[in-house]
Motif scaffolding. Structure first.
Motif, short mmCIF file in Angstrom:
data_model
loop_
_atom_site.label_atom_id
_atom_site.label_comp_id
_atom_site.label_asym_id
_atom_site.label_seq_id
_atom_site.Cartn_x
_atom_site.Cartn_y
_atom_site.Cartn_z
N ALA A 54 9.89 9.60 28.22
CA ALA A 54 10.97 8.65 27.94
C ALA A 54 10.93 8.30 26.45
N LEU A 55 11.68 9.05 25.65
CA LEU A 55 11.54 9.00 24.20
C LEU A 55 12.05 7.72 23.57
N GLU A 56 12.85 6.95 24.30
CA GLU A 56 13.37 5.69 23.76
C GLU A 56 12.32 4.57 23.79
N TYR A 57 11.21 4.82 24.47
CA TYR A 57 10.16 3.80 24.64
C TYR A 57 8.87 4.32 24.01
N LYS A 58 8.14 3.46 23.32
CA LYS A 58 6.94 3.88 22.61
C LYS A 58 5.74 3.05 23.03
N THR A 59 4.64 3.73 23.28
CA THR A 59 3.37 3.06 23.54
C THR A 59 2.34 3.56 22.54
N ARG A 60 1.25 2.84 22.41
CA ARG A 60 0.14 3.28 21.56
C ARG A 60 -1.04 3.64 22.46
N PHE A 61 -1.57 4.84 22.24
CA PHE A 61 -2.69 5.33 23.03
C PHE A 61 -3.62 6.09 22.11
N ASN A 62 -4.89 5.64 22.08
CA ASN A 62 -5.88 6.23 21.16
C ASN A 62 -5.38 6.25 19.72
N GLY A 63 -4.71 5.15 19.34
CA GLY A 63 -4.26 5.02 17.97
C GLY A 63 -3.00 5.78 17.62
N LYS A 64 -2.40 6.44 18.60
CA LYS A 64 -1.19 7.22 18.35
C LYS A 64 -0.02 6.61 19.10
N GLU A 65 1.16 6.73 18.53
CA GLU A 65 2.38 6.26 19.18
C GLU A 65 2.97 7.39 20.00
N ILE A 66 3.03 7.19 21.32
CA ILE A 66 3.55 8.23 22.20
C ILE A 66 4.47 7.60 23.24
N PRO A 67 5.41 8.38 23.78
CA PRO A 67 6.29 7.83 24.82
C PRO A 67 5.61 7.87 26.18
N PRO A 68 5.93 6.94 27.07
CA PRO A 68 5.43 7.02 28.44
C PRO A 68 6.09 8.17 29.18
N SER A 69 5.47 8.56 30.28
CA SER A 69 6.00 9.63 31.11
C SER A 69 6.56 9.08 32.41
N LEU A 70 7.53 9.77 32.96
CA LEU A 70 8.12 9.44 34.26
C LEU A 70 7.95 10.66 35.15
N LEU A 71 7.32 10.48 36.29
CA LEU A 71 6.94 11.58 37.17
C LEU A 71 7.68 11.48 38.50
N ILE A 72 8.13 12.63 38.99
CA ILE A 72 8.87 12.69 40.26
C ILE A 72 8.28 13.84 41.07
N THR A 73 7.80 13.55 42.29
CA THR A 73 7.23 14.60 43.12
C THR A 73 8.32 15.34 43.89
N LYS A 74 7.92 16.47 44.45
CA LYS A 74 8.82 17.16 45.37
C LYS A 74 8.98 16.34 46.64
N CYS A 75 9.96 16.68 47.43
CA CYS A 75 10.21 15.99 48.69
C CYS A 75 9.27 16.54 49.76
N CYS A 76 8.46 15.67 50.34
CA CYS A 76 7.47 16.04 51.34
C CYS A 76 7.58 15.13 52.55
N GLU A 77 6.85 15.48 53.59
CA GLU A 77 6.81 14.64 54.78
C GLU A 77 6.23 13.28 54.43
#
Length: 293
Positions: free
Chosen positions: A65-88
Protein backbone atom coordinates in the motif's frame (compact mmCIF):
# COMPACT_ATOMS: atom_id res chain seq x y z
CA UNK A 1 3.03 -18.40 3.00
CA UNK A 2 1.31 -21.76 3.34
CA UNK A 3 -1.02 -22.32 0.39
CA UNK A 4 -3.62 -23.63 2.86
CA UNK A 5 -5.04 -20.65 4.73
CA UNK A 6 -6.09 -22.72 7.75
CA UNK A 7 -2.80 -22.02 9.54
CA UNK A 8 -3.06 -18.35 8.57
CA UNK A 9 -6.56 -18.15 10.07
CA UNK A 10 -5.50 -19.82 13.30
CA UNK A 11 -2.62 -17.37 13.68
CA UNK A 12 -4.96 -14.42 13.29
CA UNK A 13 -7.54 -15.69 15.75
CA UNK A 14 -5.12 -16.20 18.62
CA UNK A 15 -5.27 -14.04 21.75
CA UNK A 16 -2.86 -11.39 20.52
CA UNK A 17 -4.36 -8.00 21.18
CA UNK A 18 -1.43 -5.59 21.15
CA UNK A 19 -2.25 -4.07 17.78
CA UNK A 20 0.00 -6.32 15.73
CA UNK A 21 -2.72 -8.46 14.15
CA UNK A 22 -5.86 -7.51 12.22
CA UNK A 23 -7.77 -10.10 10.24
CA UNK A 24 -10.98 -10.32 8.23
CA UNK A 25 -12.76 -13.46 7.06
CA UNK A 26 -14.99 -13.19 4.01
CA UNK A 27 -17.62 -15.94 4.09
CA UNK A 28 -19.25 -17.32 0.94
CA UNK A 29 -21.45 -20.26 -0.01
CA UNK A 30 -19.30 -21.65 -2.79
CA UNK A 31 -15.60 -21.78 -3.44
CA UNK A 32 -14.44 -19.10 -5.85
CA UNK A 33 -11.19 -18.57 -7.78
CA UNK A 34 -8.72 -15.84 -7.01
CA UNK A 35 -9.78 -12.77 -9.00
CA UNK A 36 -7.71 -11.90 -12.04
CA UNK A 37 -4.42 -10.18 -11.17
CA UNK A 38 -5.18 -7.08 -13.24
CA UNK A 39 -8.67 -6.80 -11.77
CA UNK A 40 -7.31 -7.13 -8.24
CA UNK A 41 -4.73 -4.44 -8.87
CA UNK A 42 -7.30 -2.11 -10.42
CA UNK A 43 -9.81 -2.46 -7.57
CA UNK A 44 -7.10 -2.09 -4.92
CA UNK A 45 -5.89 1.11 -6.64
CA UNK A 46 -9.46 2.41 -6.79
CA UNK A 47 -9.84 2.18 -3.02
CA UNK A 48 -6.28 2.56 -1.73
CA UNK A 49 -4.46 4.70 -4.26
CA UNK A 50 -1.10 3.51 -5.55
CA UNK A 51 -0.38 -0.15 -4.84
CA UNK A 52 2.28 -2.60 -5.95
CA UNK A 53 1.34 -6.22 -6.54
CA UNK A 54 4.45 -8.11 -5.40
CA UNK A 55 2.95 -11.61 -5.23
CA UNK A 56 0.17 -13.43 -7.03
CA UNK A 57 -0.31 -17.20 -7.22
CA UNK A 58 -2.87 -19.85 -6.35
CA UNK A 59 -2.16 -19.43 -2.64
CA UNK A 60 -2.33 -15.73 -1.94
CA UNK A 61 -1.96 -12.23 -3.35
CA UNK A 62 0.17 -9.55 -1.75
CA UNK A 63 0.05 -5.79 -2.30
CA UNK A 64 2.18 -2.96 -0.99
CA UNK A 65 0.00 0.00 0.00
CA UNK A 66 2.25 2.75 -1.35
CA UNK A 67 0.16 5.65 -0.03
CA UNK A 68 0.98 4.63 3.56
CA UNK A 69 4.46 4.64 5.09
CA UNK A 70 5.88 2.84 8.11
CA UNK A 71 9.38 2.73 9.56
CA UNK A 72 10.99 -0.66 10.03
CA UNK A 73 14.64 -1.20 10.96
CA UNK A 74 15.28 2.46 10.26
CA UNK A 75 13.81 2.34 6.76
CA UNK A 76 10.58 3.83 5.45
CA UNK A 77 8.52 1.11 3.80
CA UNK A 78 4.84 0.64 2.91
CA UNK A 79 2.69 -1.91 4.77
CA UNK A 80 1.49 -5.00 2.93
CA UNK A 81 -2.06 -6.23 2.37
CA UNK A 82 -2.46 -9.99 2.03
CA UNK A 83 -5.37 -11.97 0.59
CA UNK A 84 -5.52 -15.78 0.70
CA UNK A 85 -7.13 -18.08 -1.80
CA UNK A 86 -10.68 -19.23 -1.13
CA UNK A 87 -10.63 -22.37 1.04
CA UNK A 88 -13.00 -24.38 3.17
CA UNK A 89 -14.04 -22.47 6.28
CA UNK A 90 -14.38 -23.80 9.81
CA UNK A 91 -17.12 -21.59 11.26
CA UNK A 92 -17.52 -23.98 14.19
CA UNK A 93 -14.35 -22.44 15.62
CA UNK A 94 -16.37 -19.25 16.27
CA UNK A 95 -17.79 -20.14 19.66
CA UNK A 96 -21.20 -19.43 21.17
CA UNK A 97 -19.77 -16.69 23.41
CA UNK A 98 -18.52 -14.76 20.36
CA UNK A 99 -21.70 -15.39 18.38
CA UNK A 100 -23.83 -14.04 21.23
CA UNK A 101 -22.23 -10.62 20.75
CA UNK A 102 -22.77 -10.33 16.97
CA UNK A 103 -25.38 -7.59 17.34
CA UNK A 104 -24.64 -6.13 13.89
CA UNK A 105 -25.54 -9.37 12.11
CA UNK A 106 -28.69 -10.97 13.60
CA UNK A 107 -28.54 -13.64 10.85
CA UNK A 108 -25.06 -14.80 11.83
CA UNK A 109 -26.02 -18.40 12.68
CA UNK A 110 -27.53 -18.92 9.23
CA UNK A 111 -24.51 -17.31 7.54
CA UNK A 112 -22.07 -19.51 9.44
CA UNK A 113 -24.05 -22.68 8.79
CA UNK A 114 -24.54 -22.06 5.05
CA UNK A 115 -21.31 -20.31 4.06
CA UNK A 116 -18.67 -23.01 4.11
CA UNK A 117 -15.87 -21.17 2.28
CA UNK A 118 -13.73 -18.22 3.22
CA UNK A 119 -11.08 -15.77 2.08
CA UNK A 120 -8.82 -14.37 4.80
CA UNK A 121 -7.29 -10.90 4.54
CA UNK A 122 -4.88 -9.03 6.78
CA UNK A 123 -2.19 -6.37 6.82
CA UNK A 124 1.53 -6.74 7.55
CA UNK A 125 3.53 -3.98 9.28
CA UNK A 126 0.36 -1.89 9.53
CA UNK A 127 0.75 -1.75 13.31
CA UNK A 128 3.52 0.84 12.81
CA UNK A 129 1.08 3.31 11.23
CA UNK A 130 -0.70 6.03 13.18
CA UNK A 131 -4.17 5.10 14.42
CA UNK A 132 -5.90 7.25 11.81
CA UNK A 133 -3.77 5.98 8.91
CA UNK A 134 -4.16 2.33 9.82
CA UNK A 135 -7.90 2.68 10.31
CA UNK A 136 -8.22 4.44 6.95
CA UNK A 137 -6.10 1.83 5.16
CA UNK A 138 -7.95 -1.12 6.65
CA UNK A 139 -11.39 0.24 5.84
CA UNK A 140 -10.32 1.07 2.28
CA UNK A 141 -9.03 -2.51 2.08
CA UNK A 142 -12.38 -3.80 3.36
CA UNK A 143 -14.28 -1.90 0.69
CA UNK A 144 -11.94 -3.24 -1.99
CA UNK A 145 -12.46 -6.81 -0.75
CA UNK A 146 -16.26 -6.78 -0.87
CA UNK A 147 -16.03 -5.41 -4.41
CA UNK A 148 -13.48 -8.03 -5.49
CA UNK A 149 -15.59 -10.87 -4.09
CA UNK A 150 -19.21 -10.25 -5.16
CA UNK A 151 -20.32 -13.65 -3.79
CA UNK A 152 -19.12 -12.77 -0.29
CA UNK A 153 -22.15 -12.83 2.03
CA UNK A 154 -20.61 -11.61 5.28
CA UNK A 155 -17.37 -10.30 6.75
CA UNK A 156 -16.14 -11.38 10.17
CA UNK A 157 -13.66 -9.13 11.99
CA UNK A 158 -11.44 -11.55 13.82
CA UNK A 159 -10.01 -9.18 16.43
CA UNK A 160 -13.39 -7.94 17.66
CA UNK A 161 -15.84 -10.75 16.90
CA UNK A 162 -18.04 -8.39 14.92
CA UNK A 163 -19.83 -9.49 11.74
CA UNK A 164 -21.58 -7.54 8.99
CA UNK A 165 -23.47 -8.68 5.94
CA UNK A 166 -21.33 -7.81 2.93
CA UNK A 167 -24.17 -5.93 1.26
CA UNK A 168 -24.38 -3.61 4.27
CA UNK A 169 -20.71 -2.79 3.73
CA UNK A 170 -21.11 -2.30 -0.03
CA UNK A 171 -24.03 0.10 0.43
CA UNK A 172 -22.98 1.98 3.56
CA UNK A 173 -22.84 5.78 3.88
CA UNK A 174 -20.81 5.90 7.09
CA UNK A 175 -18.49 8.95 7.22
CA UNK A 176 -14.93 8.05 6.31
CA UNK A 177 -13.54 8.88 9.75
CA UNK A 178 -16.21 6.76 11.49
CA UNK A 179 -15.85 3.55 9.50
CA UNK A 180 -13.36 1.73 11.72
CA UNK A 181 -15.35 2.22 14.93
CA UNK A 182 -18.59 1.27 13.17
CA UNK A 183 -17.37 -1.87 11.39
CA UNK A 184 -14.36 -3.18 13.31
CA UNK A 185 -14.95 -2.32 16.99
CA UNK A 186 -17.56 -4.30 18.89
CA UNK A 187 -19.42 -3.09 21.98
CA UNK A 188 -20.53 -6.11 24.00
CA UNK A 189 -23.15 -6.56 26.74
CA UNK A 190 -23.17 -9.07 29.60
CA UNK A 191 -25.40 -9.76 32.60
CA UNK A 192 -23.42 -11.00 35.60
CA UNK A 193 -24.89 -14.30 36.76
CA UNK A 194 -26.76 -14.35 40.09
CA UNK A 195 -26.48 -10.55 40.51
CA UNK A 196 -28.17 -7.40 39.23
CA UNK A 197 -24.84 -6.28 37.75
CA UNK A 198 -24.25 -5.68 34.06
CA UNK A 199 -21.12 -5.10 32.03
CA UNK A 200 -20.63 -3.27 28.74
CA UNK A 201 -17.20 -3.34 27.14
CA UNK A 202 -15.58 -2.74 23.78
CA UNK A 203 -13.11 -4.85 21.85
CA UNK A 204 -11.08 -3.93 18.77
CA UNK A 205 -9.38 -0.65 19.67
CA UNK A 206 -6.08 -2.37 20.46
CA UNK A 207 -5.59 -2.77 16.70
CA UNK A 208 -4.89 0.98 16.73
CA UNK A 209 -2.89 0.86 19.99
CA UNK A 210 -5.78 2.61 21.72
CA UNK A 211 -7.60 1.45 24.86
CA UNK A 212 -10.95 -0.27 24.95
CA UNK A 213 -13.70 0.74 27.40
CA UNK A 214 -15.43 -1.06 30.26
CA UNK A 215 -18.56 -0.21 32.30
CA UNK A 216 -19.54 -2.35 35.32
CA UNK A 217 -22.89 -1.10 36.62
CA UNK A 218 -26.39 -1.83 37.89
CA UNK A 219 -29.88 -0.25 37.76
CA UNK A 220 -29.33 1.47 34.41
CA UNK A 221 -30.77 0.78 30.96
CA UNK A 222 -27.78 -0.70 29.05
CA UNK A 223 -28.79 0.85 25.72
CA UNK A 224 -27.70 4.41 26.63
CA UNK A 225 -24.48 2.89 28.02
CA UNK A 226 -23.79 1.26 24.65
CA UNK A 227 -24.41 4.61 22.91
CA UNK A 228 -22.16 6.32 25.45
CA UNK A 229 -19.43 3.78 24.69
CA UNK A 230 -19.58 4.42 20.95
CA UNK A 231 -19.45 8.18 21.53
CA UNK A 232 -16.44 7.76 23.80
CA UNK A 233 -14.69 5.43 21.34
CA UNK A 234 -15.10 8.03 18.60
CA UNK A 235 -13.70 10.71 20.91
CA UNK A 236 -10.72 8.52 21.81
CA UNK A 237 -10.01 7.76 18.14
CA UNK A 238 -10.37 11.33 16.90
CA UNK A 239 -8.25 12.81 19.71
CA UNK A 240 -5.59 10.10 20.13
CA UNK A 241 -6.97 9.23 23.58
CA UNK A 242 -6.27 12.22 25.84
CA UNK A 243 -7.96 10.48 28.79
CA UNK A 244 -5.78 9.74 31.84
CA UNK A 245 -6.51 7.81 35.02
CA UNK A 246 -8.36 10.11 37.39
CA UNK A 247 -10.01 12.15 34.65
CA UNK A 248 -13.78 12.54 34.55
CA UNK A 249 -16.12 12.49 31.57
CA UNK A 250 -19.75 13.41 31.00
CA UNK A 251 -22.04 10.69 32.31
CA UNK A 252 -25.69 9.80 31.72
CA UNK A 253 -28.85 11.12 33.34
CA UNK A 254 -32.30 9.99 32.19
CA UNK A 255 -30.71 8.22 29.24
CA UNK A 256 -28.85 11.28 27.92
CA UNK A 257 -25.22 12.39 28.19
CA UNK A 258 -24.89 15.47 30.37
CA UNK A 259 -22.15 17.64 31.86
CA UNK A 260 -24.13 17.67 35.12
CA UNK A 261 -23.06 14.07 35.81
CA UNK A 262 -19.36 13.25 35.88
CA UNK A 263 -18.03 9.69 35.73
CA UNK A 264 -14.48 8.79 36.74
CA UNK A 265 -11.98 6.95 34.53
CA UNK A 266 -9.23 4.52 35.48
CA UNK A 267 -6.95 2.28 33.42
CA UNK A 268 -7.03 -1.39 34.37
CA UNK A 269 -7.04 -4.92 32.98
CA UNK A 270 -10.33 -6.00 31.44
CA UNK A 271 -12.78 -8.09 33.47
CA UNK A 272 -13.79 -10.21 30.44
CA UNK A 273 -11.57 -12.07 28.00
CA UNK A 274 -9.48 -11.36 26.06
CA UNK A 275 -7.30 -9.68 28.67
CA UNK A 276 -6.39 -6.18 27.47
CA UNK A 277 -6.01 -2.66 28.76
CA UNK A 278 -9.29 -0.82 29.18
CA UNK A 279 -10.49 2.48 30.54
CA UNK A 280 -12.89 1.47 33.30
CA UNK A 281 -15.66 4.08 33.52
CA UNK A 282 -17.25 4.39 36.95
CA UNK A 283 -20.97 5.10 36.58
CA UNK A 284 -21.25 7.02 39.86
CA UNK A 285 -23.92 5.66 42.21
CA UNK A 286 -24.79 3.04 39.59
CA UNK A 287 -21.26 1.58 39.55
CA UNK A 288 -20.75 -2.02 40.67
CA UNK A 289 -17.69 -3.41 42.37
CA UNK A 290 -15.26 -1.67 44.72
CA UNK A 291 -14.27 1.67 43.15
CA UNK A 292 -12.87 4.79 44.72
CA UNK A 293 -12.81 7.05 41.63
Amino acid sequence: MDNNNETFTQDLSGEEHNGAVFGMQLFMREQCPMPDKELMTSVMQKHLGAVLNYSYDDGFAGFSALEYKTRFNGKEIPPSLLITKCCEAKPETIDAFTRSQMWSCPDHDRVLSECRYQVVATDLLGAALSASDRADMLMNFLEALVELYPTCEAVYFMTSGKMFMAEDIRSHNIPRESRFIYFAVNVRFFKIQDTDDMLVDSIGMSTLHLPDLQYHFHSLDPNPIVNHAYNMLSYIFENDCPIKSGDTIDGIDNGEMTMDVQWGCHYEESMVQPKREVIDICAGRFASGDREY
